[in-house]
Design an enzyme around this catalytic site. Structure first.
Site: not given
Lengths: 466, 505
Positions: B120, B125, B128, B131, B226
């Site tokens: 992450r 991104q 990902d 997500s 997280y």
């Protein structure tokens, strides 16, 4: 033949009218609506001033020469103004500055050779200082503007000239000019004062060249406005020399105008006037050593994604840099905003004060492409409102959208006000490759999560989106 | 190299790993793409779209022999058996909980890149998929809730009476939570959101929701992106906040997950007892045990009129969108894996992202990867606001004023009257200029310069007064001065006129 129609009192009265009209000329520029009338006021004012002078007691002969010369010069001027491209405006302005400077030198010299009045004592000293100062400022404006013209038109390298001990060199030249000024003023006869005057002419010629040559390309807007200011002061000093209030007032108006523009430009780059004069960006060796940490990776997109980002937006801000003008992409941009308008997408332009190569240059380039001036905004008007903007499109700009100016105190451009487009939802940067801008600084904007890069020639990319 | 894509075998799976829109982009990387017949039927992508984009429709057994297999769900036993030596598989894999499968793949020398192991970090991104799927799930959760909820989300005042807006509580403002906030507020509901990480407050508020906090000052952020487990005091305070909210809200959407652990129980039976009949709870954590005590996985349960949705297939319920996003994630991964655009996969273990995803390479299990410290938001937060320190604005000082006054005094003391008259005019003119020029709009600075160019050629007056002189040198010099000043006057005014003519509304 003698056309002495007005006596001196009438001439003075007409000069007052002319002065007021000149002030109204500058006042008219506060708004594009009134600016055209302002320009007409200026033409009237000049016409009145010249006519009053010619028909007054100060002029008593050589009318035909006068008319021929004015017509010749006038047609050349008109030709220049028709031919010039809007991207070349800074060059034209620079060359016109040099002419004012040269005219000031010539008027000063003639006054020195052929004085109108005889002065004694203090008045003589003051008059000599005025002549000396007028010629000096005129000469610096002349040679400085020529170098500026060369730099702007690419005939001379845009890099700052760095001579060894250049600050001392400047200092020595200034001291020499003061020394010969003393010699000039205290000389008993005209013949004795020719020698210091000639030396001063040479030194100030070199001084003007060195002054502008040592300033970097990024600082050219400041230089152009600085020379604008000088040309005004030259006229003003000539007014003192000739005891002519019209010249004094108008020269002072122009002088303060140029000074304010220089100040605005300096503020837009967060640089002090002194540091601009002392040498430009890039001459500072510490700049290159600033190494930013690994910033991650840019996210590139293609034309189709760019298109869908545009159509998904309600409000788009276009941030143009000089690169856009070089690519002549503003005409394509105008076609684009017409299409977007039909789709009910609002488009605005956001302009940084130093985006062009002279103050207000970007506005002119956009106006030339028929982009309505009421959708063109200044940086300060938009910076707080980027939250409402769905998409910012950066075309040919780099340093003026660099967030490190605000976030990184070690950045060479720290503290410079920038267009904060990253506060909007998304930014697309149209760029040829990953090179840095004028200031040679990495741009963290490209690496932000809400920034996308569209690589390639800006104009071609935009054409494909149509 | 050849890339093969097959239909997903998992129960009720409608998504597909690759959509027509990315095929041309992947082909530009140098790959050939083989797809199964009717691959995207459930996600509304037709075979002809695939073929048009450049994919080749092929039979199942030859697709299984492609060099690279792209999937969404982890392979079942049947599928794993069909994988062959030196093949590369990219899909969700959950390597932590499937060590048997992992060992089998290592034994068979199959390279596995796990979509759920993408680190992450901000660079990753775009790759990902967790997500992107969370984004879809969050949005769909609101739609599912709205579907079951017996009333409007937005308030209205109608002729038949007033309709109050629905109140939605969203627990956890991660990707799924933020997406749920956006969807719920655009439906017109009153949205509140809770998260243990104070740094998400701004994002929550920008989407139009109210950010709820407990008064204890504890930061739930951690370096892996997280939230972390909180102290007992904090959890108690949090629970009493939820209890209060349960009495008030109509919809609760829970999205709280802590990696590698069972989902925290945040909504207890006792709280649900406080809720109004007709209320809806959507538990996005049901795959990992659920945030809600009464949630049943993959079902809608009805507890005293309160419906609790425990679907785990929310992304699949929005199959076109999820497939599109997943396919884009895959494309970005392939882009990373193909640095030379030559259609040859290079699993470069020096690259943080590829290293993190790769769980089996050349027969060796490479999971778990070495830890990389990531949360970028956290790093940015620590930066102190920069002091802008403008150089230009100096402190107000009396010294320049004093200098100016003394200079004026000196001038006055020595200069004759005639000079003082001119000097007065000069100083006043400077001030007039100052006032007038500041009023000039910035957009007209260029015409200002060109017009002042013309105006400063008023110096022509000086030259004109000298032109009548009899000696030749003076005549030539002043004649030339008139000449160049005329260029300037005509040129300056004409070009200004030209520029100003271009400024149109």
């Amino acid at each position: 033949m003698n056309l002495e129609i007005f006596n001196m009192e009438v001439v003075r009265a007409l000069y007052v009218v002319s002065t007021v009209l000149f002030i109204l000329t500058l006042g008219g520029l506060s708004n594009p609506e009134t600016s055209r009338r302002g320009n007409q006021y200026g033409i009237f004012a000049m016409l009145i001033a010249i006519t009053a002078t010619i028909l007054g007691p100060q002029v008593s002969g050589n009318y035909s020469i006068m008319i021929i010369v004015i017509l010749l010069g006038g047609s050349l001027g008109l030709l220049l103004s028709k031919r010039v491209k809007m991207t070349e405006m800074p060059e034209l302005v620079a060359i016109l500055h040099s002419l004012v400077g040269l005219a000031a030198v010539l008027v000063g010299l003639v006054n020195f050779i052929n004085p109108i009045n005889e002065y004694v004592d203090v008045e003589k000293t003051i008059h000599s200082i005025e002549i000396y100062l007028g010629i000096f400022i005129g000469m610096v404006t002349f040679s400085g503007s020529i170098v500026a013209f060369g730099k702007l038109s690419g005939k001379v390298s845009g890099n700052p000239l760095v001579l060894p001990g250049k600050h001392y060199l400047n200092l020595i030249m200034v001291l020499a000019i003061i020394f010969y000024g003393y010699q000039f003023v205290s000389a008993e006869t005209i013949d004795l004062s020719v020698y210091p005057l000639a030396i001063m002419l040479t030194i100030s010629f070199l001084f003007g060249i060195h002054l502008v040559a040592s300033i970097g390309g990024a600082d050219m807007p400041v230089v152009v406005s600085m020379l604008n200011s000088y040309s005004g002061w030259a006229a003003s000093v000539t007014g003192f020399m000739l005891s002519n209030d019209l010249l004094i007032v108008v020269g002072a108006l122009v002088g303060s105008s140029g000074a304010i523009l220089s100040y605005i430009m300096c503020r837009a780059m967060n640089r002090s006037f002194i540091s601009v004069i002392a040498g430009g960006f890039g001459s500072d060796s510490s700049v290159a050593s600033v190494k930013t940490e690994d910033q991650g990776e840019v996210q590139a997109i293609d034309i189709d994604e760019f298109k869908s980002m545009i159509t998904a937006s309600n409000k788009i801000a276009i941030i143009p840099g000089y690169g856009m003008a070089v690519a002549q992409a503003q005409f394509v941009v105008n076609q684009m905003i017409d299409i977007l308008k039909n789709k009910n997408i609002e488009v605005i332009f956001v302009i940084h004060p130093v985006a062009g190569r002279m103050p207000g240059h970007m506005n002119v380039l956009l106006a030339e492409a028929k982009i309505p001036y009421d959708i063109v905004y200044e940086m300060d008007e938009v910076n707080d409102g980027f939250k409402n903007i769905d998409l910012s499109i950066v075309i040919g700009a780099n340093d003026i959208v660099n967030p490190s100016a605000l976030e990184d105190p070690n950045s060479p451009i720290a503290g410079m006000p920038v267009i904060e487009c990253w506060r909007g939802s998304h930014t697309v940067v149209l760029k040829r490759g990953m090179s840095t801008g004028y200031a040679g600084v990495e741009n963290p904007l490209f690496f932000k999560g809400n920034t996308r890069m569209l690589f390639g020639d800006a104009k071609e990319s935009l054409l494909k989106t149509l | 190299m050849d890339i093969g894509i097959l239909k997903e075998s998992a129960h009720q799976e409608r998504r597909v790993a690759i959509t027509p829109s990315v095929i041309s982009k992947i082909r530009k990387l140098g790959y050939n793409i083989f797809v199964e017949k009717e691959l995207g039927l459930d996600a509304n992508f037709s075979d002809s779209e695939y073929v048009e984009a450049g994919a080749i429709i092929s039979d199942i057994s030859s697709i299984w022999s492609c060099d690279v297999i792209l999937k969404i769900n982890k392979p079942n036993e049947d599928e794993a058996a069909k994988l062959s030596k030196n093949q590369t598989l990219i899909s969700f894999f959950s390597p932590a909980t499937h060590s048997v499968l992992l060992k089998k793949c290592a034994k068979d020398n199959i390279n596995i890149l796990s979509m759920d192991s993408v680190p992450r970090i901000s660079r990753a991104q775009k790759m990902d998929a967790l997500s992107s799927m969370a984004n879809v799930a969050g949005s769909r959760a609101v739609i599912e809730a709205a579907h079951i909820f017996g009333r409007f989300f937005g308030g209205q005042i109608t002729a038949a009476g007033k309709i109050p807006p629905a109140k939605v509580l969203i627990i956890g403002a991660g990707v799924a939570g933020l997406s749920a906030i956006g969807t719920a507020s655009s439906l017109g509901a009153i949205v509140r959101a809770f998260d243990t990480r104070p740094e998400v407050k701004e994002q929550v508020e920008s989407l139009g929701a109210q950010f709820l906090t407990v008064s204890l000052n504890e930061d739930g952020s951690s370096t892996d992106g997280y939230a972390k487990v909180m102290s007992k005091e904090f959890i108690d305070a949090e629970m009493s906040l939820f209890k209060e909210q349960c009495k008030d809200v109509d919809i609760i959407i829970t999205t709280a997950l802590i990696p590698g652990k069972e989902a925290p129980k945040l909504i207890t039976k006792e709280m649900i007892d406080l809720m109004k009949p007709g209320s809806v709870i959507v538990d996005l954590a049901s795959q990992q045990g659920g945030n809600c005590e009464l949630c049943i996985r993959d079902e809608i349960s009805n507890y005293n009129g309160i419906k609790i949705i425990g679907y785990t297939d929310l992304p699949s319920r929005l199959a076109s969108q999820s497939s599109e996003l997943y396919a884009n994630n895959l494309y970005h991964i392939l882009d990373e894996l193909t640095p030379n655009n030559d259609g040859i996969i290079d699993i470069n273990m020096e690259d943080d992202v590829i290293r993190g995803m790769t769980v089996v390479k050349n027969g060796i299990i490479t999971y778990p990867p070495p830890k990389i410290q990531v949360s970028l938001t956290h790093k940015v937060e620590e930066k102190k606001p920069v002091d802008l320190n403008p150089v230009i604005e100096k402190k107000d000082s009396l010294i320049p004023a004093l200098i100016a006054i003394s200079v004026l005094f000196l001038v006055g003391a020595f200069a004759p009257e005639s000079f003082m008259n001119h000097f007065t005019v000069f100083v006043l003119a400077c001030f007039v200029g100052y006032m007038v020029i500041w009023n000039v709009t910035a957009s007209l600075h260029t015409p200002l310069m060109s017009v002042t160019n013309a105006v400063s050629s008023i110096i022509i007056i000086g030259a004109l007064t000298q032109i009548s002189s009899v000696d030749t040198l003076s005549l030539i010099l002043s004649g030339f001065a008139v000449f160049i000043a005329s260029i300037n006057i005509f040129g300056g005014f004409a070009v200004t006129k030209r520029i100003l003519g271009m400024f149109k509304k």
